[in-house]
Design an enzyme around this catalytic site. Structure first.
Site, mmCIF file in Angstrom:
data_model
loop_
_atom_site.group_PDB
_atom_site.id
_atom_site.type_symbol
_atom_site.label_atom_id
_atom_site.label_comp_id
_atom_site.label_asym_id
_atom_site.label_seq_id
_atom_site.Cartn_x
_atom_site.Cartn_y
_atom_site.Cartn_z
ATOM 1 N N CYS A 183 5.095 -7.352 -22.098
ATOM 2 C CA CYS A 183 5.183 -6.186 -22.990
ATOM 3 C C CYS A 183 6.449 -6.197 -23.846
ATOM 4 O O CYS A 183 6.499 -5.566 -24.891
ATOM 5 C CB CYS A 183 5.111 -4.902 -22.172
ATOM 6 S SG CYS A 183 3.603 -4.801 -21.207
ATOM 7 N N HIS A 186 6.810 0.330 -27.396
ATOM 8 C CA HIS A 186 5.692 -0.426 -26.848
ATOM 9 C C HIS A 186 4.657 0.575 -26.361
ATOM 10 O O HIS A 186 4.989 1.545 -25.681
ATOM 11 C CB HIS A 186 6.172 -1.319 -25.699
ATOM 12 C CG HIS A 186 5.053 -1.773 -24.819
ATOM 13 N ND1 HIS A 186 3.934 -2.399 -25.327
ATOM 14 C CD2 HIS A 186 4.849 -1.667 -23.483
ATOM 15 C CE1 HIS A 186 3.105 -2.655 -24.328
ATOM 16 N NE2 HIS A 186 3.631 -2.225 -23.198
ATOM 17 N N ASN A 189 -3.333 -0.587 -24.408
ATOM 18 C CA ASN A 189 -2.065 -1.320 -24.318
ATOM 19 C C ASN A 189 -2.340 -2.785 -24.676
ATOM 20 O O ASN A 189 -3.058 -3.474 -23.960
ATOM 21 C CB ASN A 189 -1.544 -1.179 -22.883
ATOM 22 C CG ASN A 189 -0.231 -1.913 -22.644
ATOM 23 O OD1 ASN A 189 0.092 -2.860 -23.342
ATOM 24 N ND2 ASN A 189 0.500 -1.483 -21.636
HETATM 25 N N1 ACO Z 1 -10.535 6.091 -13.165
HETATM 26 C C1 ACO Z 1 -10.618 7.048 -12.248
HETATM 27 N N2 ACO Z 1 -9.832 7.111 -11.154
HETATM 28 C C2 ACO Z 1 -8.908 6.128 -11.033
HETATM 29 C C3 ACO Z 1 -8.771 5.090 -11.961
HETATM 30 C C4 ACO Z 1 -9.635 5.085 -13.076
HETATM 31 N N3 ACO Z 1 -9.593 4.143 -14.033
HETATM 32 N N4 ACO Z 1 -7.774 4.275 -11.564
HETATM 33 C C5 ACO Z 1 -7.284 4.778 -10.440
HETATM 34 N N5 ACO Z 1 -7.980 5.893 -10.089
HETATM 35 C C6 ACO Z 1 -7.792 6.753 -8.932
HETATM 36 C C7 ACO Z 1 -7.063 6.089 -7.805
HETATM 37 O O1 ACO Z 1 -7.937 5.328 -7.012
HETATM 38 C C8 ACO Z 1 -6.486 7.258 -7.073
HETATM 39 O O2 ACO Z 1 -7.481 7.829 -6.269
HETATM 40 P P1 ACO Z 1 -7.131 8.400 -4.814
HETATM 41 O O3 ACO Z 1 -6.136 9.498 -5.056
HETATM 42 O O4 ACO Z 1 -8.440 8.875 -4.330
HETATM 43 O O5 ACO Z 1 -6.566 7.252 -4.065
HETATM 44 C C9 ACO Z 1 -6.163 8.252 -8.167
HETATM 45 O O6 ACO Z 1 -6.947 7.848 -9.299
HETATM 46 C C10 ACO Z 1 -4.719 8.270 -8.531
HETATM 47 O O7 ACO Z 1 -4.284 6.924 -8.677
HETATM 48 P P2 ACO Z 1 -2.837 6.575 -9.078
HETATM 49 O O8 ACO Z 1 -2.709 5.103 -9.267
HETATM 50 O O9 ACO Z 1 -1.883 7.259 -8.151
HETATM 51 O O10 ACO Z 1 -2.795 7.268 -10.475
HETATM 52 P P3 ACO Z 1 -1.562 7.661 -11.320
HETATM 53 O O11 ACO Z 1 -1.568 9.107 -11.531
HETATM 54 O O12 ACO Z 1 -0.319 7.009 -10.839
HETATM 55 O O13 ACO Z 1 -1.939 6.987 -12.690
HETATM 56 C C11 ACO Z 1 -1.395 5.080 -13.996
HETATM 57 C C12 ACO Z 1 -2.122 5.586 -12.784
HETATM 58 C C13 ACO Z 1 -2.002 5.676 -15.245
HETATM 59 C C14 ACO Z 1 -1.522 3.570 -14.069
HETATM 60 C C15 ACO Z 1 0.063 5.508 -13.848
HETATM 61 O O14 ACO Z 1 0.612 5.074 -12.638
HETATM 62 C C16 ACO Z 1 0.890 5.019 -14.938
HETATM 63 O O15 ACO Z 1 0.862 5.537 -16.018
HETATM 64 N N6 ACO Z 1 1.729 3.996 -14.681
HETATM 65 C C17 ACO Z 1 2.559 3.378 -15.652
HETATM 66 C C18 ACO Z 1 2.143 2.044 -15.775
HETATM 67 C C19 ACO Z 1 1.650 1.742 -17.140
HETATM 68 O O16 ACO Z 1 1.552 2.513 -18.028
HETATM 69 N N7 ACO Z 1 1.364 0.502 -17.278
HETATM 70 C C20 ACO Z 1 0.925 0.027 -18.503
HETATM 71 C C21 ACO Z 1 1.030 -1.417 -18.496
HETATM 72 S S1 ACO Z 1 2.603 -1.957 -18.106
HETATM 73 C C22 ACO Z 1 3.477 -1.791 -19.420
HETATM 74 O O17 ACO Z 1 3.010 -1.922 -20.501
HETATM 75 C C23 ACO Z 1 4.878 -1.446 -19.190
#
Ligand code: ACO
Length: 333
Positions: free
Chosen positions: A115, A260, A290
């Site tokens: 990234c 980004h 992304n």
């Molecule tokens: N659809 C529906 N439910 C989902 C999905 C999906 N696509 N993916 C995960 N879930 C579920 C999980 O299984 C979990 O269920 P559970 O509570 O029953 O176990 C629930 O949703 C919550 O999952 P989390 O992973 O805790 O969700 P979170 O609120 O943390 O959101 C996310 C996930 C969006 C990835 C978040 O952690 C985030 O924004 N992280 C930053 C990372 C990022 O943006 N990366 C981008 C690429 S890296 C970069 O460019 C820097």
């Protein structure tokens, strides 16, 4: 010392739009979850069999950037290609661009900083130009994510986030000491390498070993989403501030921040921290997802085309991603 300025920009995204609703037919997900957590409404995914790749998309974006820069392709002195999704294990995409664009036998370098790839590539190009070694450098960021995502319930936490696309910039030598790239700032912290990674195939874990174990899914991206989020908001803020301080500037001096496009929530956190208005932060993750190394240069191209980047503006680019790596570029347009 010379200064480098961005003299041309271009981008290319595949035609095929994949909405959140379409993804919900392929895995257990829904539009509400994706939009609420990431801001993404749709992304572009290369159609299988179309022949499009990171290199072909990069070449298309590059042609536009060269035209906008108003130079002949033979005036390009060097190629830098940033991607985490190259067409081949080796050689890199840079040499493919040399061939595809029929460029002279100039040097070609691939950057593997995910990234942060575009900011790293821009920084390398800037050093070559500042020192007088090269006059025009073609910098490309391009990603073909959709070919290697786990499009199933198991992979839903990662695969809904990523999109395909490419952007390109021409960096050109300038004698104007007030405008152009003022500084770039690069960082890494390798102890978190496995928090966001595709671990295999690698020489340490090669194909026969993977194939011998059906439970081995190390060829799919892994992301510790919460951990990445927490680190991203801190590092984005630090590296923007570092760049501003290095130039005797403050957040009030920013005309436009092009972060980004990791996740809309991350961009909004940074916007709030620096008390920036909506029109001071450019986001297009809503329509492209992304696109990793391509995201900043696609966003910068669109912001420029929409007249949101004007002569004299202070433009700040900032990135964070796998590695971890992060960086910023402070530009007086
Ligand atoms: N659809 C529906 N439910 C989902 C999905 C999906 N696509 N993916 C995960 N879930 C579920 C999980 O299984 C979990 O269920 P559970 O509570 O029953 O176990 C629930 O949703 C919550 O999952 P989390 O992973 O805790 O969700 P979170 O609120 O943390 O959101 C996310 C996930 C969006 C990835 C978040 O952690 C985030 O924004 N992280 C930053 C990372 C990022 O943006 N990366 C981008 C690429 S890296 C970069 O460019 C820097």
């Amino acid at each position: 010392m010379y200064r480098s300025r961005i003299s041309g920009l271009g981008h290319f995204v595949p035609e095929n739009i994949v909405t959140n609703d379409e993804l919900s037919k392929l895995m257990d997900t829904n539009d509400e979850w994706i939009q609420e957590r990431t801001g993404i409404k749709e992304r572009r995914w290369i159609k299988k069999g179309s022949g499009e790749t990171s290199a072909t998309m990069g070449a298309k974006a590059a042609k536009i950037a060269i035209e906008k820069a108003g130079i002949d392709k033979d005036e390009i002195d060097f190629i830098i290609f940033a991607t985490l999704s190259p067409d081949m294990y080796f050689p890199g995409c840079g040499v493919q661009i040399q061939d595809m664009l029929d460029l002279p036998t100039i040097g070609a370098l691939d950057v593997r900083n995910q990234c942060s790839g575009f900011v790293y590539a821009l920084s390398v190009a800037d050093q070559f130009i500042k020192t007088g070694m090269y006059k025009n450098i073609l910098v490309i960021g391009s990603e073909f994510h959709s070919g290697a995502l786990d499009i199933s319930d198991r992979g839903r936490g990662v695969s809904v986030i990523f999109g395909d696309g490419a952007g390109a910039a021409i960096l050109t030598r300038s004698n104007d000491d007030k405008r152009g790239i003022l500084s770039t700032h690069l960082h890494s912290e390798g102890k978190h390498a496995k928090e966001l990674a595709v671990e295999a195939p690698s020489i340490a874990h090669w194909v026969p070993e993977i194939l011998s174990n059906p439970d081995d899914l190390s060829y799919y991206p892994y992301m510790n989403g919460t951990f990445v989020f927490k680190n991203a908001v801190v590092r984005f803020s630090e590296v923007i501030m570092e760049g501003l301080i290095a130039n005797g500037l403050t957040p009030e001096d920013i005309n436009i921040l092009v972060p980004h496009q990791a996740n809309l929530r991350i961009s909004q956190f940074v916007q709030k921290k620096f008390k920036l208005r909506d029109d001071q932060v450019y986001n297009n993750i809503q329509k492209y997802g992304n696109t990793t190394a391509a995201s900043i240069v696609i966003a910068l191209t669109e912001a420029h085309e929409e007249g949101k980047v004007k002569e004299g503006d202070l433009v700040v680019l900032a990135a964070f991603g796998s590695g971890f790596t992060w960086g910023s570029a402070i530009i007086r347009w």
